[in-house]
Write an enzyme that holds these catalytic residues in place. Sequence first.
Site, short mmCIF file in Angstrom:
data_model
loop_
_atom_site.label_atom_id
_atom_site.label_comp_id
_atom_site.label_asym_id
_atom_site.label_seq_id
_atom_site.Cartn_x
_atom_site.Cartn_y
_atom_site.Cartn_z
N CYS A 29 -8.23 -3.60 9.32
CA CYS A 29 -8.03 -4.91 8.70
C CYS A 29 -8.25 -6.00 9.75
CB CYS A 29 -6.61 -5.00 8.14
SG CYS A 29 -5.32 -5.07 9.41
N GLU B 269 -3.58 1.71 13.84
CA GLU B 269 -4.35 1.22 14.98
C GLU B 269 -3.48 0.53 16.01
OE1 GLU B 269 -7.01 0.25 11.30
OE2 GLU B 269 -4.87 0.56 11.72
#
Length: 153
Positions: A87, A59
Amino acid sequence: MTTQFEDDEKWMTHAIKLAEHAESIDEVPVGAVIVKDNKIISAGWNQPITSNDPTAHAEVIALRAAAQAIENYRLVDTTLYVTLEPCAMCAGALIHARVKRVVFGATDPRTGAAGSMFNILNTTKLNHTIEVEHGVLEKECAQLLKEFFKKKR
């Protein structure tokens, strides 16, 4: 004209290919693409081991590339497609980037920050919330991770 569901599957399929690339270089198989106006503006795959960078999650790699591509750190009206639930670190970066929507495949019950362990993307305590869609090609995404870790054991 395609439906949102068909578009989600199309872009997640691309993210899965990136996750497979990560696996091929012995990284945890996570892939991500950022889409704006139904076009990929960036892509990323996990690279913390090969780059010796704990922040080099798929990401974050995709966010950095997208910001460079549009020459703005605010990624308004974009969607991130990622094979594994983000996360806490990635969720925070997505909030700061003002990503509009996150679509993920497999949930992460241990560290997921889009509803599994935490719900950072939707908390009203921050100045931005992100639309979340989960479970897109979930079986395929989860299987990649399961097989990767099975080989490691």
